[in-house]
Design an enzyme around this catalytic site. Structure first.
Site, mmCIF file in Angstrom:
data_model
loop_
_atom_site.group_PDB
_atom_site.id
_atom_site.type_symbol
_atom_site.label_atom_id
_atom_site.label_comp_id
_atom_site.label_asym_id
_atom_site.label_seq_id
_atom_site.Cartn_x
_atom_site.Cartn_y
_atom_site.Cartn_z
ATOM 1 N N HIS A 78 0.866 -1.177 0.000
ATOM 2 C CA HIS A 78 0.000 0.000 0.000
ATOM 3 C C HIS A 78 0.908 1.234 0.000
ATOM 4 O O HIS A 78 2.029 1.186 0.515
ATOM 5 C CB HIS A 78 -0.835 -0.047 1.283
ATOM 6 C CG HIS A 78 -1.931 0.961 1.382
ATOM 7 N ND1 HIS A 78 -1.709 2.258 1.765
ATOM 8 C CD2 HIS A 78 -3.272 0.857 1.176
ATOM 9 C CE1 HIS A 78 -2.860 2.905 1.791
ATOM 10 N NE2 HIS A 78 -3.831 2.080 1.433
ATOM 11 N N ASP B 261 3.226 -4.635 8.080
ATOM 12 C CA ASP B 261 1.971 -3.888 7.972
ATOM 13 C C ASP B 261 0.835 -4.917 8.047
ATOM 14 O O ASP B 261 0.615 -5.675 7.105
ATOM 15 C CB ASP B 261 1.982 -3.144 6.631
ATOM 16 C CG ASP B 261 0.615 -2.575 6.258
ATOM 17 O OD1 ASP B 261 -0.375 -2.840 6.973
ATOM 18 O OD2 ASP B 261 0.546 -1.880 5.237
ATOM 19 N N GLN C 238 -4.341 -5.587 6.881
ATOM 20 C CA GLN C 238 -5.301 -6.521 6.278
ATOM 21 C C GLN C 238 -5.221 -7.930 6.866
ATOM 22 O O GLN C 238 -5.917 -8.826 6.399
ATOM 23 C CB GLN C 238 -5.093 -6.591 4.758
ATOM 24 C CG GLN C 238 -5.290 -5.269 4.041
ATOM 25 C CD GLN C 238 -6.735 -4.751 4.079
ATOM 26 O OE1 GLN C 238 -7.658 -5.489 4.418
ATOM 27 N NE2 GLN C 238 -6.914 -3.486 3.766
ATOM 28 N N LYS D 82 -10.352 -1.259 10.447
ATOM 29 C CA LYS D 82 -10.508 -2.408 9.546
ATOM 30 C C LYS D 82 -10.839 -3.679 10.327
ATOM 31 O O LYS D 82 -11.133 -4.710 9.750
ATOM 32 C CB LYS D 82 -9.230 -2.621 8.732
ATOM 33 C CG LYS D 82 -8.970 -1.470 7.752
ATOM 34 C CD LYS D 82 -7.781 -1.762 6.882
ATOM 35 C CE LYS D 82 -7.196 -0.536 6.241
ATOM 36 N NZ LYS D 82 -7.989 0.022 5.149
ATOM 37 N N CYS E 70 -4.680 2.276 -3.696
ATOM 38 C CA CYS E 70 -3.449 2.874 -3.117
ATOM 39 C C CYS E 70 -2.243 1.971 -3.371
ATOM 40 O O CYS E 70 -1.341 1.864 -2.522
ATOM 41 C CB CYS E 70 -3.589 3.172 -1.632
ATOM 42 S SG CYS E 70 -4.857 4.378 -1.281
HETATM 43 N N1 7TS Z 1 -1.684 -0.886 4.682
HETATM 44 C C1 7TS Z 1 -2.585 -1.670 4.072
HETATM 45 C C2 7TS Z 1 -2.205 -3.064 3.668
HETATM 46 C C3 7TS Z 1 -3.868 -1.174 3.848
HETATM 47 O O1 7TS Z 1 -4.778 -1.960 3.262
HETATM 48 C C4 7TS Z 1 -4.203 0.147 4.244
HETATM 49 C C5 7TS Z 1 -5.549 0.755 3.938
HETATM 50 C C6 7TS Z 1 -3.230 0.890 4.906
HETATM 51 C C7 7TS Z 1 -1.975 0.350 5.096
HETATM 52 C C8 7TS Z 1 -3.511 2.258 5.424
HETATM 53 O O2 7TS Z 1 -4.387 2.183 6.495
HETATM 54 P P1 7TS Z 1 -4.954 3.498 7.187
HETATM 55 O O3 7TS Z 1 -5.986 2.999 8.139
HETATM 56 O O4 7TS Z 1 -3.809 4.168 7.860
HETATM 57 O O5 7TS Z 1 -5.534 4.341 6.086
HETATM 58 N N2 7TS Z 1 -6.206 0.169 2.842
HETATM 59 C C9 7TS Z 1 -7.317 0.646 2.235
HETATM 60 C C10 7TS Z 1 -7.938 -0.044 1.184
HETATM 61 O O6 7TS Z 1 -7.554 -1.107 0.727
HETATM 62 N N3 7TS Z 1 -9.001 0.673 0.769
HETATM 63 O O7 7TS Z 1 -9.087 1.777 1.523
HETATM 64 C C11 7TS Z 1 -8.049 1.772 2.439
#
Ligand code: 7TS
Length: 407
Positions: free
Chosen positions: A125, A202, A205, A228, A365
């Site tokens: 990401h 990370d 997910q 999430k 992203c």
């Molecule tokens: N890393 C991964 C693997 C992610 O899927 C996401 C967000 C992030 C980092 C960033 O997370 P945040 O909570 O700091 O924004 N992924 C997604 C997505 O797949 N669709 O919207 C956000």
């Protein structure tokens, strides 16, 4: 399918009962954010109704009660990740914030010299890419990337070749948000360690779909986002090994992160407080712990097998449609990404929305990953414990209708 019945839990999620454009909502955008169950909504409300106060800085009853609840939340999360102590758990605002914390703190440390390298993967990401890229630019060090194979998995032979004494950090995701690929993080971390490199995982997910033991993974850092995993937005976690957190410098200055301040010099607090300047998201931390309790009550093993059955059903359904491209390996977790020949993912996503289905379209992203597969984006269905087989049937019917309109 299996004994787990998602209908038992759907009433816990009031948002799911609504209609969208006059059709029952089918929410398949859980990788972007999952919906919140009543225990989480109640924990937020209870906090403001009964506990609201600033933490770590009051002798009065409410301040102490709020502090106790905040620290109990930290303990819940430490237990969930099998951290060795609660001090290894830092509250952040999300995965992005956690990555930036580590990048910024490492950038202030004396761990990097000219010629050093950071390794990420082609499945990352942007939030596990850009902060490292910024750090490399600032320090004049080099970013290397583990290539992605045609099946959407990482080329671990190439990874072995990339590792060297110059490697100071390896940062990869546990599960890809774009393709659902599960990365072999235990192997990736142990190979990195042989070269003395730090490891950052990370887990944005992975947390919603599998139980995580940071001692098994044996990474130095593990990050995830509350929203999430059925928790609120604006709260996230960074796990860091205690010795390392003691050694690393703080990244933001302010209240809470200090031991003593004079105008000449400030000494810093111990971890985790050293990394938590200012009033944190107190309610968010408490509600996140409620989300973790909820997931554990439902049972991650049940959730995982239910979701993987849904993904298999979705994959088989998609494979039966004409001119489809499905990305990622068959043993994907959480999400499935696809495209149809000659049809733009955005057009399809817009038509599905008209039929009540929420799917994500676009690059997720992950622009470098999309470039690797020669597409501008994909359509992505991503799953949570409350999704049902009937919703996959609804997706099939909606896709067939939309494809007829677009072809
Ligand atoms: N890393 C991964 C693997 C992610 O899927 C996401 C967000 C992030 C980092 C960033 O997370 P945040 O909570 O700091 O924004 N992924 C997604 C997505 O797949 N669709 O919207 C956000």
């Amino acid at each position: 399918m299996n004994a787990f019945d998602p209908y038992t839990y759907r009433d816990d999620f009031p948002i799911l009962a609504q209609s969208v454009h006059g059709k029952p909502l089918v929410y398949l955008d859980n990788a972007a954010t999952s919906q919140k169950p009543l225990p989480v909504l109640n924990a937020s409300r209870d906090y403001y109704e009964k506990l609201n106060s600033n933490i770590h800085r009051g002798v009065h009853h409410l301040a102490q009660a709020a502090t106790a609840a905040h620290e109990a939340a930290r303990e819940t999360i430490a237990r969930h990740l099998n951290a060795t102590r609660p001090e290894e758990i830092i509250f952040t605002s999300g995965t992005t914030d956690s990555v930036n914390l580590v990048a910024s703190s490492l950038g202030r440390s004396d761990r990097f010299v000219n010629g050093d390298e950071i390794i990420i993967s082609g499945l990352e990401h942007h939030s596990n890419t850009v902060p490292w890229q910024m750090l490399c630019e600032r320090l004049g060090i080099t970013l290397k990337v583990i290539p992605v194979l045609d099946d959407g998995t990482l080329d671990l032979d190439a990874y072995q070749e990339l590792l060297s004494d110059r490697t100071k950090l390896v940062a990869v995701n546990h599960v890809s948000n774009a393709f659902g690929t599960v990365n072999k993080v235990v192997q990736i971390c142990s190979q990195a360690k042989k070269f003395g490199a730090l490891t950052f995982i990370d887990g944005a997910q992975s947390l919603p779909h599998m139980s995580i033991d940071v001692q098994d993974v044996d990474c130095d850092f593990y990050a995830f986002s509350g929203h999430k995993v059925y928790g609120p937005t604006g709260i996230g976690i960074l796990f860091g090994k205690h010795d390392l957190l003691c050694e690393l410098p703080p990244w933001r200055g302010g209240g809470e992160m200090i031991k003593e301040v004079t105008f000449e010099k400030t000494t810093y607090n111990d971890p985790p407080f050293k990394f938590e300047a200012g009033t944190p998201n107190i309610e968010g931390g408490i509600a996140l712990a409620a989300a973790i309790d909820y997931v554990n009550k439902v049972g991650l093993t049940h959730i995982a097998s239910h979701e993987s059955a849904l993904i298999e059903k979705a994959a088989a359904m998609l494979a039966g449609l004409d001119e489809v491209a499905i990305y990622g390996p068959p043993d994907r977790t959480g999400a499935i990404s696809f495209n149809f020949e000659g049809i733009h993912h955005y057009d399809l996503g817009t038509l599905l929305d008209q039929m009540g289905l929420a799917l994500r379209t676009g690059h997720h992203c992950c622009q470098p990953l999309m470039a690797r597969f020669g597409v501008s984006g994909t359509l992505r269905a991503s799953f949570a414990l409350y999704n049902t087989e009937q919703e996959i049937d609804a997706l099939e019917a909606a896709l067939k209708r939309a494809l007829m309109m677009l072809r």
